[in-house]
Design a protein around this motif. Sequence first.
Motif: not given
Length: 375
Positions: A38, A53-54, A56-57, A60, A88, A91, A95
């Motif tokens: 992560s 949190e969004e 963070r993803w 990627l 997915c 997210v 994504w």
Amino acid sequence: MPPWRRASASPTPGSTATAGGSSADPARPLAGGNARVSPEVPAEQEAEGDDGEEGRWSALVPELLADILRRVEAGAERWPGRRDVVACACVCRRWREAAVALVRPPLQGGGITFVASLKQPGPRDAPIQCFIKRNKKISTFHLYLSLTQALTGQGKFLLAAQRTRCGLRMEYIISIRNDLSRGSHVGKLKSDFTRTKFTIYDWQPQYEGAKVPSSRCRRWLATKQINPLVSTGNADIGVVCYEYNLLKSRGPRRIHCNMQCPTDEGTAIDPEEANQPSTPSSLILYNKLPRWHDHLQCWCLNFHGRVMVASVKNFQLIAPAGTGEPWGVQDDETVILQFGKVEDDVFTMDYRHPLSAFQAFAICLTSFGSKFACE
């Protein structure tokens, strides 16, 4: 691009957690333990809750994100496993864009994944097999995608419709939600007073040149509440007509359809991009005439085992010779839409390119209800 860290899914034995403080060194997982990758997120973003949190993803790396989506997509070729691909895409925006670029439309992949796939043409090689369940008490119809070879087996919900009467006319409201809740309507179907001519309206025109009737009534919908597939305008995308047969001398029903279908393949899968213009063209369809069987004393058609009960509602639609070339239909033997009765209140619906699930469902809805002028 934020720095990356490798963290274990469970605390390392022997380590203690301190309240109100954190170690500056990245956590090391145990050998053989479950590790995850992560990005390093600043403390102010972690304090933001869902937004952090969004973030963070969405941070990627593209190569890793593409590899994750490819693995998920490869392991979920059919429903219900296909829901992992949709999860997915939910997210975050990044994504979703990556999933849209990876997942192929029904014309290329032969399957339905996102909601916008319901208004995209089906595959050319083999039809998509669906079935419709009718509820006579409340006049509702639900379309499901067949998940097994059984005619009445398990299904994935696709569309719903409810029939209402406006004097002598019939009207069907088509929705993408099972409960037909307000704000989820994507189209409607209207008949004339003889119930032999039906007009299909799409509430989100997907191509240039669509006929949008003028109306003095305008609905106001909040931007955050409106569904991406719902539009405040109605586009006329097709007409279904049943020939008059008052003397009962022409045999079964005769159906003629004039549908507006895009001639290009299209790549819009994201619902927010489903209204991108594409080239329209008129597709002419008529029902394949059945043959009289002297031994059985009835009209017969070959449904290849997909229809079990004789009914006046059963039909197969084909394109006249020479008219389906823009869509790759070379002859008048290719069945583009097939509809038939399996048991009481259950009907099969198989469609292929150039029709979409929405168009095929609307055409099949015209078969329900009595038609005194043609039967």
